[in-house]
Design an enzyme around this catalytic site. Structure first.
Site, short mmCIF file in Angstrom:
data_model
loop_
_atom_site.label_atom_id
_atom_site.label_comp_id
_atom_site.label_asym_id
_atom_site.label_seq_id
_atom_site.Cartn_x
_atom_site.Cartn_y
_atom_site.Cartn_z
CE1 TYR A 8 -16.88 -2.43 -7.40
CE2 TYR A 8 -18.13 -2.19 -5.27
CZ TYR A 8 -16.87 -2.11 -6.40
OH TYR A 8 -15.51 -2.39 -5.55
N GLY A 36 -6.83 -0.01 -2.95
CA GLY A 36 -5.48 -0.48 -2.05
C GLY A 36 -5.16 -0.88 -0.26
CB SER A 59 -13.71 -7.91 -2.42
OG SER A 59 -13.12 -7.05 -2.11
CB VAL A 71 0.74 -1.80 -11.63
CG1 VAL A 71 1.44 -1.86 -12.62
CG2 VAL A 71 -0.20 -1.12 -12.55
CG HIS A 93 4.83 0.27 -12.21
ND1 HIS A 93 5.84 1.11 -12.54
CD2 HIS A 93 4.79 0.28 -10.58
CE1 HIS A 93 5.34 2.25 -11.24
NE2 HIS A 93 4.54 2.29 -10.22
N1 LIG Z 1 0.26 2.31 -11.27
C1 LIG Z 1 1.37 2.86 -10.61
O1 LIG Z 1 2.12 3.74 -11.14
C2 LIG Z 1 1.35 3.69 -8.98
C3 LIG Z 1 1.25 4.68 -8.69
C4 LIG Z 1 1.55 5.51 -7.32
C5 LIG Z 1 0.80 4.83 -6.58
N2 LIG Z 1 0.39 3.94 -7.25
C6 LIG Z 1 -1.05 2.59 -6.09
O2 LIG Z 1 -1.42 3.06 -6.09
C7 LIG Z 1 -2.11 2.35 -4.98
C8 LIG Z 1 -3.00 3.82 -3.59
O3 LIG Z 1 -2.68 4.39 -3.63
P1 LIG Z 1 -3.05 5.39 -2.14
O4 LIG Z 1 -1.89 6.58 -2.44
O5 LIG Z 1 -3.75 6.11 -3.57
O6 LIG Z 1 -2.95 4.60 -1.10
P2 LIG Z 1 -4.03 4.99 0.07
O7 LIG Z 1 -4.44 4.59 0.64
O8 LIG Z 1 -4.19 6.80 0.74
O9 LIG Z 1 -5.54 4.93 -1.07
C9 LIG Z 1 -6.22 3.05 -0.89
C10 LIG Z 1 -7.45 3.55 -0.61
O10 LIG Z 1 -8.29 2.09 -1.30
C11 LIG Z 1 -9.50 2.32 -0.27
N3 LIG Z 1 -9.86 0.79 -0.23
C12 LIG Z 1 -8.73 -0.41 0.60
N4 LIG Z 1 -10.11 -1.20 0.19
C13 LIG Z 1 -10.94 -1.17 -0.19
C14 LIG Z 1 -11.65 -1.82 -1.58
N5 LIG Z 1 -11.82 -3.20 -0.95
N6 LIG Z 1 -13.20 -0.94 -2.11
C15 LIG Z 1 -12.91 0.30 -2.35
N7 LIG Z 1 -11.61 1.28 -1.84
C16 LIG Z 1 -10.50 0.18 -1.13
C17 LIG Z 1 -8.69 2.56 1.18
O11 LIG Z 1 -9.59 3.35 1.39
C18 LIG Z 1 -7.91 4.00 0.98
O12 LIG Z 1 -9.16 5.57 0.47
C19 LIG Z 1 -1.51 1.44 -4.18
O13 LIG Z 1 -1.40 0.14 -4.13
C20 LIG Z 1 -0.43 2.11 -4.62
O14 LIG Z 1 1.39 1.24 -4.71
C21 LIG Z 1 0.06 2.50 -8.13
#
Ligand SMILES: NC(=O)c1ccc[n+]([C@@H]2O[C@H](COP(=O)([O-])OP(=O)(O)OC[C@H]3O[C@@H](n4cnc5c(N)ncnc54)[C@H](O)[C@@H]3O)[C@@H](O)[C@H]2O)c1
Length: 311
Positions: A68, A82, A104, A125, A178
């Site tokens: 950061y 997430g 956080s 989202v 969404h």
């Molecule tokens: N908006 C959209 O259209 C859309 C589309 C697809 C997925 N998503 C969302 O995107 C998000 C991620 O999905 P994904 O498949 O990559 O999941 P994922 O589990 O592969 O990746 C999430 C990452 O977040 C990291 N993480 C958790 N807490 C953290 C923190 N405090 N600081 C930094 N990193 C942290 C984890 O270590 C992990 O690597 C989900 O919420 C999913 O629903 C949104």
């Protein structure tokens, strides 16, 4: 004095969505510096190394793990982090957990005291964008989410395939949450300037179940491979490109509505001007009466979750 080059930070960059977005940004050379932040240290290091190797024939794109404290004014912070749902956890409990994670993350960004753009991708989202905006203290033009851009991408591809026309000629949006209450604003869809119904080969059948078909496709991908990431990875590149230009793009991102379309204090996906100034909701997009009602209903679904979260 060396000018600071704009960087894109991806918080959650070790995960599937974050890494895919980083890869897409890097190989399309949208920016020259992509910084990945993730609590999973080995995973994010591996992703950065792997993606960096994909930049071999670019003009100097760099992808690396960072922190950061590297953030500067004007940088773009994409949030994809997430935690997955635990067994027996309700949807609301999951949202509360993820809202805690986002608070956080925003706390860490805020500590740097920089005026950055925040692009929320993590789900839900719309709700998490609201949480991020309230927590960040940044102007509402600077904090927004990918909203219904992925849904809209699916609409473009689905209609193009049905009508055998190039995706680039499909102009129109899915709007609202969404999520399950989103809706396609079909009254305004144009194919190369023509209203949908006037396009050669169009029949009412082509769009009769299109909203359901698109929702089902998303569930089908998740069922088959547990997550979706290529579509959203490309959406992130569209947003970052738009944030770099003086001329606005119109994208169905989600941001805070304060009176537009009769909506107040809610974040929802709407046609929005996105440029180097940030976001501004396009207030006069001509929805028909049924679409207006769908928008109000969809926004109410989001507002209800925000109220439950007590932000
Ligand atoms: N908006 C959209 O259209 C859309 C589309 C697809 C997925 N998503 C969302 O995107 C998000 C991620 O999905 P994904 O498949 O990559 O999941 P994922 O589990 O592969 O990746 C999430 C990452 O977040 C990291 N993480 C958790 N807490 C953290 C923190 N405090 N600081 C930094 N990193 C942290 C984890 O270590 C992990 O690597 C989900 O919420 C999913 O629903 C949104």
């Amino acid at each position: 004095m060396m000018m600071h080059k704009r960087s894109v930070f991806i918080v959650g960059g070790g995960g599937m969505v974050g890494a895919t977005a980083a890869h897409a940004l890097a190989i399309k050379e949208v920016v020259s510096n992509v910084v990945l932040i993730d609590v999973a240290e080995d995973l994010v290091r591996g992703q950065a190394m792997d993606i960096n190797h994909a930049t071999a024939y670019t003009h100097g794109v760099h992808v690396h793990v960072g922190d950061y404290s590297d953030m500067q004014d004007g940088d773009i912070v994409v949030i994809t982090c997430g935690v997955p749902q635990k067994d027996a956890q309700s949807r609301l409990e999951l949202i509360e957990t993820n809202a805690g994670v986002i608070r956080s993350v925003i706390g860490n960004i805020k500590k740097q005291g920089k005026e950055v753009f925040i692009v929320m991708v993590s789900n839900p989202v719309d709700v998490l964008t609201y949480v991020a905006l309230k927590e960040s203290g940044l102007p509402k033009s600077h904090v927004f989410g990918t909203g219904t851009m992925l849904d809209t991408a699916r609409l473009r591809v689905t209609l193009a395939n049905k009508l055998n026309v190039s995706q680039r000629h499909v102009d129109g949006y899915i709007l609202g949450e969404h999520g399950d209450s989103s809706f396609p604003a079909l009254s305004q869809v144009r194919i190369g300037g023509l209203p949908l119904a006037d396009f050669p080969g169009y029949t009412a059948n082509a769009t009769a179940h299109i909203a359901d078909d698109i929702r089902k496709a998303a569930y089908e991908i998740i069922e088959a491979k547990k997550a979706t990431y290529y579509g959203i990875g490309n959406v992130v590149t569209q947003v970052v490109e738009a944030l770099q230009r003086d001329a606005a793009s119109i994208l169905s991102v989600c941001s805070l509505a304060e009176g537009e379309y009769g909506l107040r204090d809610v974040v929802v996906g709407l046609p929005t001007l996105v440029s180097s100034e940030g976001v501004r909701i396009l207030d006069n997009y001509p929805l028909d009466d049924a679409e207006q009602q769908q928008l109000q209903k969809s926004a109410a679904v989001i507002r209800e979750v925000i109220d439950q979260l007590n932000t």
